[in-house]
Motif scaffolding. Sequence first.
Motif, short mmCIF file in Angstrom:
data_model
loop_
_atom_site.label_atom_id
_atom_site.label_comp_id
_atom_site.label_asym_id
_atom_site.label_seq_id
_atom_site.Cartn_x
_atom_site.Cartn_y
_atom_site.Cartn_z
N GLY A 97 18.02 20.11 18.74
CA GLY A 97 17.65 19.85 20.12
C GLY A 97 17.59 18.42 20.52
N CYS A 98 17.19 17.62 19.55
CA CYS A 98 17.12 16.17 19.95
C CYS A 98 18.56 15.74 20.20
CB CYS A 98 16.62 15.36 18.56
SG CYS A 98 14.79 15.51 18.48
N ILE A 99 19.62 16.25 19.26
CA ILE A 99 20.99 15.53 19.65
C ILE A 99 21.51 16.04 20.91
CG2 ILE A 99 23.35 16.28 18.75
CD1 ILE A 99 22.13 16.14 15.82
N ILE A 100 21.28 17.44 21.08
CA ILE A 100 21.40 17.67 22.64
C ILE A 100 20.99 16.95 23.76
CG2 ILE A 100 21.40 19.80 24.22
CD1 ILE A 100 21.68 21.68 21.78
N MET A 101 19.85 16.42 23.53
CA MET A 101 18.96 15.79 24.47
C MET A 101 19.75 14.43 24.50
SD MET A 101 14.99 16.37 24.17
CE MET A 101 14.63 15.98 22.86
N LEU A 102 19.99 13.89 23.38
CA LEU A 102 20.62 12.31 23.39
C LEU A 102 22.03 12.61 24.07
CD1 LEU A 102 18.95 11.13 20.10
CD2 LEU A 102 18.49 10.35 22.43
N ALA A 103 22.58 13.66 23.62
CA ALA A 103 23.92 13.83 24.26
C ALA A 103 24.10 13.93 25.80
CB ALA A 103 24.65 14.80 23.68
N ASN A 104 22.91 14.31 26.34
CA ASN A 104 22.75 14.42 27.76
C ASN A 104 21.88 13.50 28.40
OD1 ASN A 104 24.60 16.73 28.10
ND2 ASN A 104 23.23 17.98 27.03
N ILE A 105 21.61 12.35 27.69
CA ILE A 105 20.62 11.44 28.54
C ILE A 105 21.01 10.94 29.72
CG2 ILE A 105 21.51 9.19 27.25
CD1 ILE A 105 18.05 10.16 26.89
N GLU A 106 22.20 11.08 30.08
CA GLU A 106 22.68 10.39 31.37
C GLU A 106 22.32 11.44 32.54
OE1 GLU A 106 23.87 7.19 31.98
OE2 GLU A 106 23.71 7.07 29.87
N ASP A 107 22.08 12.63 32.22
CA ASP A 107 21.84 13.80 33.07
C ASP A 107 20.43 14.35 32.80
OD1 ASP A 107 21.93 15.81 34.98
OD2 ASP A 107 23.40 16.89 33.99
N PRO A 108 19.57 13.97 33.50
CA PRO A 108 18.13 14.33 33.33
C PRO A 108 17.95 15.99 33.10
CG PRO A 108 17.98 12.51 35.08
CD PRO A 108 19.46 12.80 34.86
N ALA A 110 20.09 18.00 32.43
CA ALA A 110 20.80 18.63 31.17
C ALA A 110 19.65 18.32 29.71
CB ALA A 110 22.05 18.09 30.92
N ILE A 111 18.85 17.67 29.97
CA ILE A 111 17.98 17.30 28.79
C ILE A 111 17.07 18.81 28.55
CG2 ILE A 111 15.99 15.98 28.01
CD1 ILE A 111 17.22 13.66 29.46
N GLY A 112 16.54 19.47 29.45
CA GLY A 112 15.63 20.54 29.20
C GLY A 112 16.04 21.30 28.45
N PRO A 113 17.37 22.01 28.26
CA PRO A 113 17.84 23.09 27.36
C PRO A 113 17.64 22.37 25.90
CG PRO A 113 19.42 22.93 28.92
CD PRO A 113 18.46 21.87 29.20
N GLY A 114 17.98 21.05 25.61
CA GLY A 114 18.03 20.42 24.37
C GLY A 114 16.37 20.45 23.81
N MET A 115 15.33 19.93 24.87
CA MET A 115 14.34 20.07 24.66
C MET A 115 13.51 21.33 24.12
SD MET A 115 11.13 18.07 26.80
CE MET A 115 11.88 16.50 26.56
N ALA A 116 13.94 22.25 24.87
CA ALA A 116 13.61 23.70 24.66
C ALA A 116 13.90 24.10 23.29
CB ALA A 116 14.21 24.93 25.70
N ILE A 117 15.21 23.76 23.01
CA ILE A 117 15.83 24.18 21.31
C ILE A 117 14.78 23.40 20.55
CG2 ILE A 117 17.53 24.02 19.74
CD1 ILE A 117 19.33 24.78 21.95
N GLY A 118 14.65 22.15 20.77
CA GLY A 118 13.91 21.38 19.90
C GLY A 118 12.41 21.91 19.64
N ILE A 119 11.85 22.13 20.65
CA ILE A 119 10.40 22.46 20.65
C ILE A 119 10.17 23.96 20.12
CG2 ILE A 119 8.24 22.69 22.05
CD1 ILE A 119 9.20 20.31 23.52
N LEU A 120 10.93 24.86 20.78
CA LEU A 120 10.74 26.31 20.37
C LEU A 120 11.02 26.48 19.04
CD1 LEU A 120 11.68 27.85 23.80
CD2 LEU A 120 9.53 27.56 22.54
N THR A 121 12.25 25.73 18.33
CA THR A 121 12.49 26.10 17.05
C THR A 121 11.54 25.86 16.06
OG1 THR A 121 13.57 24.26 16.97
CG2 THR A 121 15.11 26.19 17.20
N VAL A 122 10.64 24.76 16.34
CA VAL A 122 9.52 24.38 15.50
C VAL A 122 8.35 25.55 15.67
CG1 VAL A 122 7.76 22.42 15.25
CG2 VAL A 122 10.15 21.79 15.54
N LEU A 123 8.22 25.80 16.83
CA LEU A 123 7.46 26.93 17.27
C LEU A 123 7.45 28.36 16.49
CD1 LEU A 123 4.69 28.11 18.84
CD2 LEU A 123 6.39 28.87 20.56
N TYR A 124 8.68 28.89 16.60
CA TYR A 124 9.27 29.89 15.90
C TYR A 124 9.00 29.87 14.45
CZ TYR A 124 11.30 31.15 20.31
OH TYR A 124 11.75 31.43 21.93
N GLY A 125 9.41 28.66 13.83
CA GLY A 125 9.14 28.47 12.39
C GLY A 125 7.89 28.43 11.85
#
Length: 162
Positions: A97-108, A110-125
């Motif tokens: 998720g962090c990599i996806i967010m950083l890859a899309n740093i220019e487009d605010p 597009a940051i949301g899906p990366g943040m969702a993956i990052g946070i929700l995978t920690v929640l699920y785990g």
Amino acid sequence: MCIKRVVGFVSILVAIMVGVGSNFGNIIDIPSILIVFGCTIGALLFSGRSITDAFNPLFSRNILCSNDGESLWHASETWHEAEKYFVGSGFVGFLIGCIIMLANIEDPAAIGPGMAIGILTVLYGTFFKYLICKPIAAYLRMKADEAYEVESDKELREGKVK
């Protein structure tokens, strides 16, 4: 004993549903679920664990009542290993998720899906480690200990132990 387990599981679900409220749809993310479950199942298989042997005691009254301590112990160990893999998978998902967010740093936007993956995978785990795997592993370990105790008492009565 079965009633306590059902009530415990239902209380976990109710607590989460009440806490999340109308935002339940926001915590369901298919890519995050696939990362966490895919990595966990893959790691279990890669480590040589049998997933079916881990589930069999939970759904087979014969195994739970047969005093087969070894099967119960192996199933408990598999669930204990799954705990570790769920947390590890959550952390891997966070990094993805962090990599996806950083890859899309220019487009605010597009940051949301990366943040969702990052946070929700920690929640699920975390959820599956502490609220699913850990109680199942503890229950199976308790049943295995009871089975070994019954087996030991039987051997003592038969005079097999010196």
